[in-house]
Design a protein around this motif. Structure first.
Motif, short mmCIF file in Angstrom:
data_model
loop_
_atom_site.label_atom_id
_atom_site.label_comp_id
_atom_site.label_asym_id
_atom_site.label_seq_id
_atom_site.Cartn_x
_atom_site.Cartn_y
_atom_site.Cartn_z
N UNK A 107 55.13 -6.01 24.96
CA UNK A 107 53.85 -6.59 25.42
C UNK A 107 52.67 -5.66 25.16
N UNK A 108 52.87 -4.38 25.38
CA UNK A 108 51.76 -3.42 25.28
C UNK A 108 51.78 -2.62 23.99
N UNK A 109 52.76 -2.87 23.14
CA UNK A 109 52.88 -2.20 21.85
C UNK A 109 52.83 -0.67 22.01
N UNK A 110 53.65 -0.17 22.94
CA UNK A 110 53.69 1.28 23.16
C UNK A 110 55.05 1.83 22.75
N UNK A 111 55.05 3.08 22.37
CA UNK A 111 56.25 3.73 21.84
C UNK A 111 57.10 4.41 22.91
N UNK A 112 56.47 4.88 23.96
CA UNK A 112 57.22 5.57 25.00
C UNK A 112 56.55 5.38 26.35
N UNK A 113 57.36 5.50 27.39
CA UNK A 113 56.88 5.28 28.76
C UNK A 113 57.33 6.46 29.62
N UNK A 114 56.41 6.96 30.41
CA UNK A 114 56.67 8.06 31.34
C UNK A 114 57.58 7.55 32.46
N UNK A 115 58.50 8.42 32.89
CA UNK A 115 59.40 8.09 34.00
C UNK A 115 59.06 9.01 35.18
N UNK A 116 58.68 8.40 36.30
CA UNK A 116 58.34 9.14 37.52
C UNK A 116 59.33 8.80 38.62
N UNK A 117 59.64 9.78 39.48
CA UNK A 117 60.52 9.51 40.62
C UNK A 117 59.70 8.95 41.78
N UNK A 118 60.35 8.75 42.91
CA UNK A 118 59.68 8.19 44.09
C UNK A 118 58.53 9.02 44.61
N UNK A 119 58.55 10.32 44.34
CA UNK A 119 57.47 11.22 44.76
C UNK A 119 56.40 11.34 43.68
N UNK A 120 56.47 10.47 42.67
CA UNK A 120 55.52 10.46 41.55
C UNK A 120 55.57 11.73 40.72
N UNK A 121 56.74 12.36 40.67
CA UNK A 121 56.94 13.55 39.84
C UNK A 121 57.58 13.15 38.53
N UNK A 122 57.21 13.83 37.47
CA UNK A 122 57.74 13.57 36.14
C UNK A 122 59.22 13.94 36.08
N UNK A 123 60.05 12.96 35.70
CA UNK A 123 61.48 13.22 35.58
C UNK A 123 62.02 12.87 34.19
N UNK A 124 61.18 12.23 33.37
CA UNK A 124 61.65 11.89 32.04
C UNK A 124 60.65 11.06 31.26
N UNK A 125 61.10 10.66 30.09
CA UNK A 125 60.32 9.76 29.25
C UNK A 125 61.33 8.90 28.50
N UNK A 126 60.99 7.65 28.31
CA UNK A 126 61.88 6.75 27.57
C UNK A 126 61.11 6.22 26.37
N UNK A 127 61.72 6.34 25.21
CA UNK A 127 61.07 5.96 23.95
C UNK A 127 61.78 4.76 23.34
N UNK A 128 61.12 4.18 22.34
CA UNK A 128 61.71 3.05 21.62
C UNK A 128 63.10 3.40 21.10
N UNK A 129 63.24 4.61 20.59
CA UNK A 129 64.52 5.05 20.04
C UNK A 129 65.62 5.02 21.10
N UNK A 130 65.26 5.34 22.35
CA UNK A 130 66.23 5.31 23.44
C UNK A 130 66.69 3.89 23.73
N UNK A 131 65.75 2.95 23.71
CA UNK A 131 66.09 1.55 23.96
C UNK A 131 66.96 1.01 22.82
N UNK A 132 66.62 1.38 21.61
CA UNK A 132 67.43 0.96 20.45
C UNK A 132 68.85 1.52 20.57
N UNK A 133 68.96 2.78 20.99
CA UNK A 133 70.29 3.39 21.18
C UNK A 133 71.08 2.65 22.26
N UNK A 134 70.41 2.24 23.32
CA UNK A 134 71.07 1.49 24.39
C UNK A 134 71.55 0.13 23.89
N UNK A 135 70.73 -0.53 23.10
CA UNK A 135 71.13 -1.82 22.53
C UNK A 135 72.37 -1.66 21.65
#
Length: 141
Positions: A107-135
């Protein structure tokens, strides 16, 4: 394919995330992009994510029209990340389903998305390549 429907960000995100500070200049950022082969970096300030900066943000600095003069390369590249970053960013949590991540990316034509935990702290990033690997991984089942 049905297994993909159950998968979450936690199983596929990159956990060792490099972030940048607002006061880093674009020249240093461009060198980081080259070395790390990333498309984006979270921007942190005092341990909080305050934005995201992408290769596209650098390119936007060079967009000009006939009525606007193009500044010199080194003048633009001395600008700070804080001046060009995107402060309104999309993020997900580790328990977000990959189907939602895929939808957001398309929808947003973005390559990667920041992953934050419940305390809004950075815990990771998920990229297109990661989603393709999951598929690919879930298609084997």
């Amino acid at each position: 394919m049905y297994k993909f429907l159950e998968e979450t960000v936690d199983g596929y995100m990159t956990r060792d995330v490099k972030s940048v500070q607002r006061d880093l200049d674009l020249l240093a950022l461009s060198e980081m992009f080259e070395i790390d082969d990333f498309n984006s970096y979270p921007v942190e300030d005092d341990g909080q994510v305050v934005g995201i900066v992408t290769k596209f943000d650098i390119l936007k600095c060079f967009a000009f029209s006939p009525s606007q003069m193009l500044p010199r390369y080194h003048d633009l590249m001395s600008r700070k990340i804080g001046d060009v970053m995107t402060p309104e960013f999309i993020y997900v949590s580790p328990d977000t389903r990959l189907t939602r991540v895929l939808q957001i990316m398309v929808e947003h034509r973005i390559r990667s998305i920041i992953v934050l935990d419940g305390a809004q702290k950075l815990v990771g990033i998920i990229a297109r390549e990661d989603v393709i690997a999951a598929l690919k991984a879930t298609a084997r089942d």
